[in-house]
Design a protein around this motif. Structure first.
Motif, PDB file in Angstrom:
ATOM      1  N   THR A 139     -24.235 -51.457  -6.148  1.00  0.00           N
ATOM      2  CA  THR A 139     -23.791 -52.807  -6.508  1.00  0.00           C
ATOM      3  C   THR A 139     -24.619 -53.355  -7.663  1.00  0.00           C
ATOM      4  OG1 THR A 139     -25.251 -53.914  -4.912  1.00  0.00           O
ATOM      5  CG2 THR A 139     -23.069 -53.261  -4.128  1.00  0.00           C
ATOM      6  N   LYS A 140     -25.774 -52.734  -7.925  1.00  0.00           N
ATOM      7  CA  LYS A 140     -26.646 -53.166  -9.026  1.00  0.00           C
ATOM      8  C   LYS A 140     -26.681 -52.150 -10.158  1.00  0.00           C
ATOM      9  CE  LYS A 140     -29.712 -55.834  -6.033  1.00  0.00           C
ATOM     10  NZ  LYS A 140     -31.061 -55.939  -5.473  1.00  0.00           N
ATOM     11  N   ASP A 141     -26.564 -50.865  -9.827  1.00  0.00           N
ATOM     12  CA  ASP A 141     -26.630 -49.800 -10.820  1.00  0.00           C
ATOM     13  C   ASP A 141     -25.223 -49.344 -11.185  1.00  0.00           C
ATOM     14  OD1 ASP A 141     -29.443 -49.745 -10.746  1.00  0.00           O
ATOM     15  OD2 ASP A 141     -29.409 -48.452  -8.989  1.00  0.00           O
ATOM     16  N   ASP A 142     -25.032 -48.918 -12.412  1.00  0.00           N
ATOM     17  CA  ASP A 142     -23.751 -48.399 -12.887  1.00  0.00           C
ATOM     18  C   ASP A 142     -23.631 -46.950 -12.439  1.00  0.00           C
ATOM     19  OD1 ASP A 142     -21.408 -47.840 -14.233  1.00  0.00           O
ATOM     20  OD2 ASP A 142     -22.388 -47.577 -16.181  1.00  0.00           O
ATOM     21  N   VAL A 143     -23.169 -46.756 -11.201  1.00  0.00           N
ATOM     22  CA  VAL A 143     -23.075 -45.410 -10.635  1.00  0.00           C
ATOM     23  C   VAL A 143     -21.807 -45.284  -9.799  1.00  0.00           C
ATOM     24  CG1 VAL A 143     -24.545 -46.020  -8.672  1.00  0.00           C
ATOM     25  CG2 VAL A 143     -24.288 -43.641  -9.279  1.00  0.00           C
ATOM     26  N   LYS A 144     -21.149 -44.126  -9.907  1.00  0.00           N
ATOM     27  CA  LYS A 144     -19.964 -43.840  -9.100  1.00  0.00           C
ATOM     28  C   LYS A 144     -19.884 -42.339  -8.868  1.00  0.00           C
ATOM     29  CE  LYS A 144     -17.203 -43.862 -13.283  1.00  0.00           C
ATOM     30  NZ  LYS A 144     -16.290 -44.626 -14.084  1.00  0.00           N
ATOM     31  N   VAL A 145     -19.121 -41.959  -7.864  1.00  0.00           N
ATOM     32  CA  VAL A 145     -18.847 -40.551  -7.585  1.00  0.00           C
ATOM     33  C   VAL A 145     -17.396 -40.303  -7.987  1.00  0.00           C
ATOM     34  CG1 VAL A 145     -18.626 -38.806  -5.773  1.00  0.00           C
ATOM     35  CG2 VAL A 145     -20.543 -40.423  -5.732  1.00  0.00           C
ATOM     36  N   VAL A 146     -17.175 -39.236  -8.743  1.00  0.00           N
ATOM     37  CA  VAL A 146     -15.825 -38.896  -9.183  1.00  0.00           C
ATOM     38  C   VAL A 146     -15.442 -37.564  -8.544  1.00  0.00           C
ATOM     39  CG1 VAL A 146     -14.312 -38.419 -11.138  1.00  0.00           C
ATOM     40  CG2 VAL A 146     -16.141 -40.136 -11.355  1.00  0.00           C
ATOM     41  N   ILE A 147     -14.340 -37.587  -7.796  1.00  0.00           N
ATOM     42  CA  ILE A 147     -13.808 -36.402  -7.138  1.00  0.00           C
ATOM     43  C   ILE A 147     -12.554 -35.975  -7.892  1.00  0.00           C
ATOM     44  CG2 ILE A 147     -12.818 -35.476  -4.999  1.00  0.00           C
ATOM     45  CD1 ILE A 147     -15.785 -36.239  -4.725  1.00  0.00           C
ATOM     46  N   THR A 148     -12.488 -34.710  -8.283  1.00  0.00           N
ATOM     47  CA  THR A 148     -11.274 -34.158  -8.876  1.00  0.00           C
ATOM     48  C   THR A 148     -10.652 -33.232  -7.850  1.00  0.00           C
ATOM     49  OG1 THR A 148     -12.273 -34.266 -11.078  1.00  0.00           O
ATOM     50  CG2 THR A 148     -10.305 -32.899 -10.833  1.00  0.00           C
ATOM     51  N   ASP A 149      -9.415 -33.558  -7.450  1.00  0.00           N
ATOM     52  CA  ASP A 149      -8.800 -32.783  -6.371  1.00  0.00           C
ATOM     53  C   ASP A 149      -8.022 -31.584  -6.905  1.00  0.00           C
ATOM     54  OD1 ASP A 149      -6.254 -33.673  -7.155  1.00  0.00           O
ATOM     55  OD2 ASP A 149      -6.061 -35.114  -5.521  1.00  0.00           O
ATOM     56  N   ALA A 150      -7.376 -30.860  -5.987  1.00  0.00           N
ATOM     57  CA  ALA A 150      -6.682 -29.617  -6.326  1.00  0.00           C
ATOM     58  C   ALA A 150      -5.554 -29.820  -7.325  1.00  0.00           C
ATOM     59  CB  ALA A 150      -6.148 -28.956  -5.057  1.00  0.00           C
ATOM     60  N   ASP A 151      -4.999 -31.037  -7.388  1.00  0.00           N
ATOM     61  CA  ASP A 151      -3.934 -31.349  -8.343  1.00  0.00           C
ATOM     62  C   ASP A 151      -4.481 -31.778  -9.701  1.00  0.00           C
ATOM     63  OD1 ASP A 151      -1.955 -30.791  -6.527  1.00  0.00           O
ATOM     64  OD2 ASP A 151      -1.660 -32.872  -5.913  1.00  0.00           O
ATOM     65  N   GLY A 152      -5.817 -31.867  -9.816  1.00  0.00           N
ATOM     66  CA  GLY A 152      -6.420 -32.327 -11.061  1.00  0.00           C
ATOM     67  C   GLY A 152      -6.526 -33.836 -11.150  1.00  0.00           C
ATOM     68  N   THR A 153      -6.211 -34.533 -10.064  1.00  0.00           N
ATOM     69  CA  THR A 153      -6.292 -35.998 -10.038  1.00  0.00           C
ATOM     70  C   THR A 153      -7.728 -36.431  -9.800  1.00  0.00           C
ATOM     71  OG1 THR A 153      -4.064 -36.106  -9.122  1.00  0.00           O
ATOM     72  CG2 THR A 153      -5.420 -38.099  -8.933  1.00  0.00           C
ATOM     73  N   PRO A 198      -8.921 -27.743  -2.558  1.00  0.00           N
ATOM     74  CA  PRO A 198     -10.360 -27.947  -2.756  1.00  0.00           C
ATOM     75  C   PRO A 198     -10.631 -28.991  -3.841  1.00  0.00           C
ATOM     76  CG  PRO A 198      -9.663 -25.939  -3.849  1.00  0.00           C
ATOM     77  CD  PRO A 198      -8.450 -26.475  -3.136  1.00  0.00           C
ATOM     78  N   ILE A 199     -11.882 -29.475  -3.854  1.00  0.00           N
ATOM     79  CA  ILE A 199     -12.267 -30.531  -4.778  1.00  0.00           C
ATOM     80  C   ILE A 199     -13.459 -30.106  -5.629  1.00  0.00           C
ATOM     81  CG2 ILE A 199     -11.416 -32.419  -3.332  1.00  0.00           C
ATOM     82  CD1 ILE A 199     -14.357 -32.811  -2.370  1.00  0.00           C
ATOM     83  N   HIS A 200     -13.673 -30.829  -6.731  1.00  0.00           N
ATOM     84  CA  HIS A 200     -14.892 -30.761  -7.529  1.00  0.00           C
ATOM     85  C   HIS A 200     -15.488 -32.159  -7.509  1.00  0.00           C
ATOM     86  CE1 HIS A 200     -12.900 -27.146  -9.170  1.00  0.00           C
ATOM     87  NE2 HIS A 200     -14.138 -26.703  -9.278  1.00  0.00           N
ATOM     88  N   ALA A 201     -16.809 -32.261  -7.656  1.00  0.00           N
ATOM     89  CA  ALA A 201     -17.469 -33.565  -7.557  1.00  0.00           C
ATOM     90  C   ALA A 201     -18.508 -33.749  -8.647  1.00  0.00           C
ATOM     91  CB  ALA A 201     -18.141 -33.691  -6.180  1.00  0.00           C
ATOM     92  N   LYS A 202     -18.711 -35.010  -9.021  1.00  0.00           N
ATOM     93  CA  LYS A 202     -19.787 -35.343  -9.954  1.00  0.00           C
ATOM     94  C   LYS A 202     -20.237 -36.769  -9.702  1.00  0.00           C
ATOM     95  CE  LYS A 202     -16.686 -36.622 -13.789  1.00  0.00           C
ATOM     96  NZ  LYS A 202     -16.285 -36.284 -15.169  1.00  0.00           N
ATOM     97  N   VAL A 203     -21.494 -37.051 -10.052  1.00  0.00           N
ATOM     98  CA  VAL A 203     -22.032 -38.412 -10.026  1.00  0.00           C
ATOM     99  C   VAL A 203     -22.128 -38.856 -11.475  1.00  0.00           C
ATOM    100  CG1 VAL A 203     -24.000 -39.871  -9.431  1.00  0.00           C
ATOM    101  CG2 VAL A 203     -23.365 -37.973  -7.928  1.00  0.00           C
ATOM    102  N   VAL A 204     -21.603 -40.049 -11.746  1.00  0.00           N
ATOM    103  CA  VAL A 204     -21.645 -40.613 -13.087  1.00  0.00           C
ATOM    104  C   VAL A 204     -22.496 -41.874 -13.036  1.00  0.00           C
ATOM    105  CG1 VAL A 204     -20.293 -41.534 -15.011  1.00  0.00           C
ATOM    106  CG2 VAL A 204     -19.340 -39.724 -13.563  1.00  0.00           C
ATOM    107  N   ALA A 205     -23.508 -41.959 -13.899  1.00  0.00           N
ATOM    108  CA  ALA A 205     -24.394 -43.122 -13.933  1.00  0.00           C
ATOM    109  C   ALA A 205     -24.838 -43.379 -15.361  1.00  0.00           C
ATOM    110  CB  ALA A 205     -25.606 -42.915 -13.028  1.00  0.00           C
TER     111      ALA A 205
END
Length: 199
Positions: A119-133, A157-164
């Motif tokens: 809520t204070k830091d510019d951070v999110k988790v991005v999940i890319t799913d099997a459809d590329g969404t 299956p999914i791929h994951a990353k943290v963006v900050a």
């Protein structure tokens, strides 16, 4: 250079290729643990300061100095614990989750310790799913992130990353579970180096 990485629950022995958010990408040779081998031994800092304090040392800490207490429910609860272990259609101990985990500042953080305050830091988790969404998951005040089954369907299956702050910590290996903290424990399980951390 020690590479920034997000290791979600990879099977033991899985071959992982880790990418950085720098403008150029170099191919690295995976080590036995699946981390890229850049010539700097794990557990040391290469001097650029990017991963200082993040590489696994084995010493479990609570960087925030704050811990969750059991009467407190909702988005703050149980940082570091396996979310879907309770939030599933089988256990029905709360809203059913497709994805759940906690983002911390270092790899070896204690269970129940508050992680990154999204809520204070510019951070999110991005999940890319099997459809590329891509599915952007906000990070809450104790570092927890999640996707409910009532949200858009995330296909495995999914791929994951943290963006900050414009940087990324990326995992290239496919994952078939969304219960991120089941592998991203205090010291790591199933090939994970420890906690999910920011870049």
């Amino acid at each position: 250079m020690w590479q920034k990485l997000l290791l979600a629950c990879a099977p033991v022995g899985a071959l992982l290729f880790i990418a950085c958010s720098s403008s150029s990408t170099t191919t690295q040779t995976p080590s036995a643990s699946g981390d890229t081998d850049s010539g700097t031994p794990p557990g040391t800092d290469d001097g650029d300061g990017d991963d200082a304090g993040k590489v696994p040392t084995g010493q479990v800490v609570c960087t925030s100095g704050k811990k969750w207490s059991s009467p407190e429910r909702g988005v703050k609860m149980n940082p570091g614990l396996a979310c879907i272990a309770c939030h599933s259609s089988t256990t029905k101990e709360g809203p059913i989750l497709q994805i759940g985990g906690t983002v911390f500042p270092t790899f070896n953080e204690e269970d129940y310790c508050y992680g990154i305050d999204g809520t204070k830091d510019d951070v999110k988790v991005v999940i890319t799913d099997a459809d590329g969404t891509e599915h952007e998951l906000p990070v809450g005040p104790t570092g927890n992130f999640s996707a409910l089954v009532t949200d858009a369907t995330i296909k495995m299956p999914i791929h994951a990353k943290v963006v900050a702050n414009g940087q990324e910590r990326v995992m290239q290996a496919e994952q078939t579970t969304g219960d991120c903290n089941s592998c991203h424990t205090e010291k790591g399980k199933n090939g994970a180096p420890g906690r999910i951390t920011t870049p």
